[in-house]
Design a protein around this motif. Sequence first.
Motif, PDB file in Angstrom:
ATOM      1  N   UNK A 343      -3.089  27.692  10.556  1.00 55.90           N
ATOM      2  CA  UNK A 343      -1.889  26.877  10.760  1.00 55.90           C
ATOM      3  C   UNK A 343      -2.166  25.439  11.199  1.00 55.90           C
ATOM      4  N   UNK A 344      -3.361  25.131  11.704  1.00 61.80           N
ATOM      5  CA  UNK A 344      -3.634  23.752  12.142  1.00 61.80           C
ATOM      6  C   UNK A 344      -3.504  22.739  10.998  1.00 61.80           C
ATOM      7  N   UNK A 345      -4.066  23.002   9.801  1.00 64.17           N
ATOM      8  CA  UNK A 345      -3.878  22.024   8.719  1.00 64.17           C
ATOM      9  C   UNK A 345      -2.403  21.864   8.336  1.00 64.17           C
ATOM     10  N   UNK A 368       7.741  21.089  24.662  1.00 59.98           N
ATOM     11  CA  UNK A 368       8.816  22.049  24.928  1.00 59.98           C
ATOM     12  C   UNK A 368       8.759  23.201  23.931  1.00 59.98           C
ATOM     13  N   UNK A 369       8.542  22.876  22.653  1.00 56.23           N
ATOM     14  CA  UNK A 369       8.468  23.916  21.622  1.00 56.23           C
ATOM     15  C   UNK A 369       7.305  24.869  21.896  1.00 56.23           C
ATOM     16  N   UNK A 370       6.158  24.305  22.298  1.00 57.38           N
ATOM     17  CA  UNK A 370       4.992  25.138  22.586  1.00 57.38           C
ATOM     18  C   UNK A 370       5.249  26.123  23.715  1.00 57.38           C
ATOM     19  N   UNK A 400      -0.929  41.387  17.648  1.00 59.48           N
ATOM     20  CA  UNK A 400      -1.055  40.446  16.536  1.00 59.48           C
ATOM     21  C   UNK A 400       0.093  39.436  16.545  1.00 59.48           C
ATOM     22  N   UNK A 401       1.326  39.932  16.699  1.00 57.29           N
ATOM     23  CA  UNK A 401       2.479  39.036  16.681  1.00 57.29           C
ATOM     24  C   UNK A 401       2.515  38.165  17.936  1.00 57.29           C
ATOM     25  N   UNK A 402       2.090  38.715  19.064  1.00 60.68           N
ATOM     26  CA  UNK A 402       1.998  37.926  20.292  1.00 60.68           C
ATOM     27  C   UNK A 402       1.054  36.754  20.105  1.00 60.68           C
ATOM     28  N   UNK A 407      -0.193  31.120  19.425  1.00 59.13           N
ATOM     29  CA  UNK A 407      -1.099  30.183  18.747  1.00 59.13           C
ATOM     30  C   UNK A 407      -0.330  29.041  18.101  1.00 59.13           C
ATOM     31  N   UNK A 408       0.814  29.327  17.492  1.00 60.59           N
ATOM     32  CA  UNK A 408       1.634  28.235  16.954  1.00 60.59           C
ATOM     33  C   UNK A 408       2.110  27.345  18.101  1.00 60.59           C
ATOM     34  N   UNK A 409       2.437  27.973  19.243  1.00 60.03           N
ATOM     35  CA  UNK A 409       2.767  27.187  20.427  1.00 60.03           C
ATOM     36  C   UNK A 409       1.607  26.321  20.878  1.00 60.03           C
ATOM     37  N   UNK A 410       0.414  26.885  20.829  1.00 57.19           N
ATOM     38  CA  UNK A 410      -0.789  26.127  21.198  1.00 57.19           C
ATOM     39  C   UNK A 410      -0.955  24.884  20.331  1.00 57.19           C
TER      40      UNK A 410
END
Length: 496
Positions: A343-345, A368-370, A400-402, A407-410
């Motif tokens: 997801x980083x790219x 805030x989103x993170x 896995x979902x956690x 990670x998207x928050x990160x």
Amino acid sequence: MSAQLSQKHPTGLYILFFAEMWERFSYYGMRAILLLFLIDKVSGGMAMSAGEGAAIYGIYTASVYLLTLPGGWLADNILGQKKAIWYGGIVIMIGHIILAIPGGAVLFFLGLTTVAVGTGLLKPNISSIVGELYPEGGARRDAAFSIFYMGINLGSFFGIAIVGYLGERVSWHMGFGAAAIGMLLGLIVFRIGAARHLKGLGEVPPAKIATPESTAQSGKNSVLGYGLIAALVIFLIVLQYTGTIDMTTAQGLAQGAGVIIVAISASYFLFILIAGGLTRVEQYRVLVLIILFLAISLFWAGYEQAGTSLQIFAERHTDRMVGGWDVPSSWFQNFQPAFVLIFAPILASLWIYLSSRNMNPSIPVKFAAGLILLGLSFFVMVAASKIAVTGQLTSPLFLTFTYLLNTIGELCVSPVGLSSYTKLAPKRYVSQLMGIWFVGASLGNLIAGLFAGGFDEGNVMQMPALFNQVAIISTAFGLLILVFWKPIKGWMGGIS
């Protein structure tokens, strides 16, 4: 999207990418097996209780990031960033070599201390040089830090997979030795690549090129600054003698370390604001850095449950059988770097795309989103833990979902925060304030260790309430930043 992400970046970025990749291979690989080694009672581990082992884990990971503050100061005032990175990498490698030698508790803790000292030198300064590659700032620098962050997580992925497997299935000390090899490869990459592609960057300590005006103003306020340091020392002595800091147990030592980290961070920010010779605009920007520091500390306190409470949950309450093979529990930590690489790219390209249309969310909105995504990820764990308290093993899909959500928050917080600190920090304090950024990670890691230490091995009924606590606090703080994002953005003085 990936082509848009990678175009027109200097070669020096990729030198730093691979150097950091191998350093993180060593750090995250060792971290993946550290708690398991501390609580192992069968295969040559330290045979600690879960509470004591988690406290030691928290103290170590907190120390790694706390030492980035003196590491940044040494770079800013004496060594310069390049030398700090080089010497730091050597010390890290020596620390992992010590850990690879079976020699009892004293040798083991000596190795941990050595790794922490070396990481304190290397970690803030390699990030500072990434920022120096992009003096124009903006979305391009944000994208560069996302690429750099992929290097961190690529190293993490392979470190957890290789070191985790060797440590759990072959020998703890062989795992520690593999981490030393990873750091050696990082040193080789940096030594060869920096000579050609990082000329003129990070060679002169920034304090030696401060403006006459800032030097004069800083000199006028130096007495006040030293007074703040003296007050901090007195404060710590009082806490010790009144029994507020109890150093007789691992948990007490961790709690005392938390008080020390908060006191040091507050004192340092006060010193910079009052005695740092800052202009009014710089002072407001430092106030923004304080808000980001609080946010990242809270974020890491939840995110770093990966190596503590979530590691314990994977080990004891998750179905890990795949085709008759028992998957090493440490491998679940690899969901984080794997999702970052995916997801980083995408997110980095998204920031550039939105920026080109003047729609890029501001830094406080991303933070805030993170935090909100982190909170949502722990609501998933609340549901998983309610199944675990019945005595059933839970589906690996919960973890896995956690990991996907946090990670998207990160990615909304960590690479953006790294970039923000290089933009907002006054030039002569950039490595020191980058060190403060990592002190936020130090505080978060320490809280994560203390939280996991609260897991009573004989009382699984407490798990839903503990996970719910993390979920509510993270979500609430994220919503608070979202409410006040406009004034926070105004304090940034035009930086985006």
